[in-house]
Design an enzyme around this catalytic site. Structure first.
Site: not given
Ligand code: SAM
Length: 871
Positions: A396, A482, A505
């Site tokens: 991360h 979404d 990501d």
């Protein structure tokens, strides 16, 4: 019995050869029936006696011995084996259970069996299925529990029928009958530290086998066991669904077992049942199990079964692995079919022994550093490794900080598919951040990660975050949607405030089946004019990949290369190898503001260290806020990996710097500095000095390479500093010589963001510009200073490559601080050397600079000469 003399029909002769009379014939032997019967009887008796004795000596004796040994071993282990009073092992009283069919029809099978001479086995046992009638529906055990459920109703009992599938959390509502494909599930288990008595007892082993089979709702048709000498048991159970088999080593406390069933239902839930039923502990330490699982045959594997999870840990015999959660959505959505979390020991670094030692408080190294030895926790989505506790921090940090530091002042950050919370944790380490929006499609993934990976969203040590959990920070807004739906429905194609940094990501949008164009276009609407976009790209390319066109990664390459079309002025890729994946991981960063982002991207280590200390919140404990990322790590990201370049050049062999490649050709002569003189230029007195060859120099020679590789380099920050100092202190101040030197003797470029300058550290810095295309060094350009068009010519743009017109890792890897030149033709002794200054003018100041050159070529006073005359 006397021979009887019988007459000889031909007559006998006496010793003199005379024919004897009939009365003189020899003895006759008369064989009576009684004689024959007696002979036969006595022969039979003799053969029986010999056979009996031989059997006693050759077979029964040793076998008796083996059986006795076996019996002794068993009695020493406390087994329940009994010998009959005759001592004959054939008379063992074994309480072997029969496989039972309750309320099931007897399957139609053809049974065949071939036995070799098994007389040397200490025991041979086979049992065949028997039918037991019952009024109630058949019951089967729920694995891992003492509960039973109705086996006739598999829908209500999904956990039982031939192993359970992962927990189903959503159903499409349709029942699909399983197609009978030639495929199956294979579970292999090795258990050690098992009680020896159990491993030597065919009865107990057979019972365990029947229980396992019963637990999984399988049908055992027959089984066959051999007790072996000197010890151990081999058993094979024939299932309607294929087979189960095991072998034991009682003295070593080991059993190895395998279970193969046809069909697609997972056997994973059975691991626990096998462990419980076969892992009868030898000591208080308990049994240790290693297992592996394979989906075999030619079936219809799900994407999860083809992915990481089924290679490791599921498919590998590791010392320790434990399923923490496994859930499946029964939808057609292949994006998020299944979520698994496993705890595993990493075989390359960790051993079970060390782990066990770490759990004791014995002051051992392992017990002092428990965190190093504890099992790793891994999250798989649809079988693909997403994150692992042991490497999530470097991951991360690599995802978040390079992009954040590429922006001068990132206030608004958008996180896409960063539901775990760890990217948020890293973003909130930046003091500049005022707002973080997370758009996450998978609410469940967020809650699973929060529960099972609490450290991911732990902000308790961050001095700049009031809440213990990062999600609870008032600056954070989480939207479960979404991304396209959210942008369309709630923001009408996105009309909200722009984001300074957008981090993705999830390679789904860019490498998966989605239309990456739609996605990138949306991102470009959401990002600010100076914004930075970062996305993880998955496994980094390796040297053996084909060109993008022929690659399974085509979408990914196309996506990266498409970014400049969406307003990104520079696109770079970087890799990190310490992220817990088997291969390095690739990230791509795209900058809206070339100067700002590239200057930050390439800033020197000391500067970066300073910025980190200024921008990152310290921890409450005083520990470092960043674990893996620091200025030197960032520096490592500044050049793309060679593999990235190689694959790019396979795709674009003619792209800038691809045909030339890198490095120096040992075949080409390297002319030393002593081959050149510096004296008054042939261009006239206003042009000052020039460089002349004092010997013949052949075409393509390198010129003074040994010095050229050590230029004086003013990076953008250094160049800025000098400019600022001159502005502050005035042109009269001596500092101005620095600016003069970098501007008039250097090649000014902007490869690394803002202006930078590279000055040859030898006499080549005195090279003059070859007016009217007279250049005899470096590169052939048709454009000359007499060009007065307003549009910058394409050939100039190509050589002026600013890393913004295209994504080009080959150019990014070019040693831009090296200004070596080579003759375009053979040079004569005494000839002046010229280069084309047009190749190095600042594209932003094209018009001014080309006009200035034109003037100088027309005899105007050169800058250097003017400066020197002033002084
Ligand atoms: C890198 S220096 C070259 C060495 C310089 N001639 C000297 O005497 O030190 C660049 C400067 O040379 C001069 N120069 C280079 N090419 C020239 C040309 N074709 N005509 C006139 N002056 C030129 C300009 O003054 C320019 O600023």
């Amino acid at each position: 019995m006397a021979p009887t003399r019988v007459p000889n029909g031909r007559g006998n002769k006496d010793s003199n050869g005379r024919q004897g009379t009939p009365q003189d014939d020899g003895f006759r032997v008369k064989v009576t029936t009684r004689f024959i019967i007696l002979c036969l009887l006595s022969c039979t008796l003799l053969a029986y006696a010999v056979g009996k004795i031989a059997r006693l000596i050759l077979i029964d004796g040793p076998h008796q011995q083996l059986a006795l040994i076996h019996e002794q071993q068993l009695s020493s282990l406390g087994g329940s084996y009994e010998l009959s009073s005759t001592g004959n092992s054939r008379d063992h009283v074994m309480k072997l259970p029969n496989p039972v069919l309750k309320n099931k029809p007897i399957p139609n099978t053809i049974y065949t069996s071939m036995n070799f001479d098994t007389s040397r086995s200490s025991s041979i046992n086979s049992r065949w299925v028997v039918v037991e009638e019952s009024d109630s529906p058949p019951q089967i055990l729920v694995p891992g529990t003492n509960q039973t459920c109705d086996a006739d109703n598999v829908e209500t009992c999904s956990s039982c029928s031939r192993g359970k599938e992962p927990v189903v959390i959503e159903s499409s509502g349709e029942d699909h009958e399983e197609v009978h494909l030639p495929a199956g599930q294979h579970l292999l288990m090795d258990i050690r530290n098992v009680q020896s008595e159990f491993l030597a007892s065919e009865e107990r082993l057979a019972t365990a086998m029947l229980d396992v089979v019963g637990d999984c709702g399988l049908t055992l048709l027959s089984y066959h066991c051999h007790g072996l000498q000197p010890s151990g048991v081999s058993c094979v159970g024939v299932l309607l669904e294929s087979h189960v088999s095991f072998h034991t080593w009682p003295s070593q406390g080991v059993v190895t077992l395998d279970l193969f069933t046809c069909g697609s239902q997972s056997l994973l839930p059975i691991v626990e049942a096998v462990e419980r039923l076969f892992g009868v502990p030898a000591t208080s330490d308990g049994p240790e199990t290693v297992w592996a699982y394979k989906v075999r045959g030619f079936g219809d594997e799900t994407s999860a079964e083809l992915a990481d999870l089924f290679t490791f840990p599921i498919g590998t015999m590791t010392e320790y692995k434990k399923e923490i959660i496994s859930i499946t959505k029964k939808t057609d959505d292949i994006k998020r079919g299944r979520i698994d979390v496993y705890d595993v020991l990493r075989p390359t670094y960790q051993t079970f022994e060390s782990y066990k030692r770490s759990l004791q408080n014995d002051n051992s190294y392992e017990s002092q550093y428990k965190e190093i030895f504890q099992p790793d926790r891994i999250l798989y989505v649809n079988g693909v490794l997403q994150s692992r506790r042991s490497a999530e921090v470097p991951y991360h940090e690599a995802l978040v900080h390079p992009g954040m530091f590429a922006h001068d002042n990132p206030k608004r950050v958008l996180l896409l598919s960063c539901g775990g919370g760890a990217a948020l944790r890293e973003v909130l380490k930046h003091k500049t951040v005022e707002k973080v929006v997370m758009i996450e499609e998978e609410k469940q993934l967020v809650s699973i990660t929060r529960e099972l990976f609490p450290e991911y969203s732990d902000c308790s040590t961050n001095q700049g975050v009031a809440s213990a959990n990062c999600f609870d920070d008032s600056r954070v807004e989480v939207i479960y949607s979404d991304i396209f739906d959210w942008a369309e429905k709630e923001n009408k194609g996105y009309t909200g405030d722009a984001f300074d940094v957008i981090i993705l990501d999830d390679s789904y949008y860019v490498a998966g089946p989605a239309e990456y164009g739609d996605f990138t276009s949306l991102v470009s609407k959401m990002i600010s004019d100076r914004g930075v976009f970062v996305a993880q790209m998955g496994q980094a390319p390796n040297l053996n990949l084909p060109s993008a066109k022929h690659s399974v990664m085509k979408n990914r390459f196309d996506f990266i290369e498409s970014l400049p079309q969406f307003g990104f002025k520079s696109v770079v890729d970087y890799e990190e190898g310490h992220l817990g994946f088997s291969k390095p991981w690739q990230f791509v960063a795209a900058f809206r503001d070339y100067e700002m982002s590239r200057t930050n991207w390439f800033s020197p280590i000391s500067h970066m260290d300073l910025v980190i200390s200024q921008r990152i919140w310290p921890t409450k404990s005083g520990d470092s806020s960043l674990v893996h990322f620091d200025a030197a790590t960032m520096q490592g990201y500044s050049h793309p990996n060679r593999a990235s370049e190689v694959v790019f050049c396979r795709t674009h062999p003619d792209s800038t710097f691809c045909p030339e490649g890198h490095g120096f050709d040992p075949e080409r002569p390297n002319v030393p500095a002593t081959a050149f003189d510096v004296r008054a230029s042939t261009l006239g007195e206003n042009a000052g000095r020039g460089v002349f060859a004092n010997e013949e120099i052949s075409q393509f020679s390198y010129l003074t390479l040994d010095d050229a590789v050590h230029p004086v380099y003013f990076n953008p920050l250094c160049f800025d500093l000098v400019t600022k100092m001159v502005a502050k202190l005035g042109h009269e101040h001596k500092i101005q010589i620095m600016q003069f030197y970098s501007l008039y003797y250097g090649h000014v470029t902007s490869f690394h963001g803002r202006q930078e300058s590279t000055v040859d550290s030898n006499r080549m810095c005195f090279l003059n510009h070859g007016c009217s295309g007279k250049s005899n060094l470096s590169m052939n350009l048709t454009v000359t200073e007499s060009f007065d068009g307003s549009e910058i010519p394409q050939e100039f743009l190509r050589i002026q490559y600013r890393h913004g017109d295209e994504y080009n890792p080959a150019a990014e890897r070019f040693p831009t601080s090296l200004t070596h030149s080579s003759p375009l033709r053979d040079l004569k002794e005494g000839e002046e050397l010229f280069i084309n200054y047009l190749a190095a003018v600042n594209a932003n100041k094209w018009k001014e600079e080309i006009a200035s050159l034109r003037d100088q070529c027309n005899g105007a006073l050169g800058d250097v000469t003017a400066y020197e005359r002033e002084k």
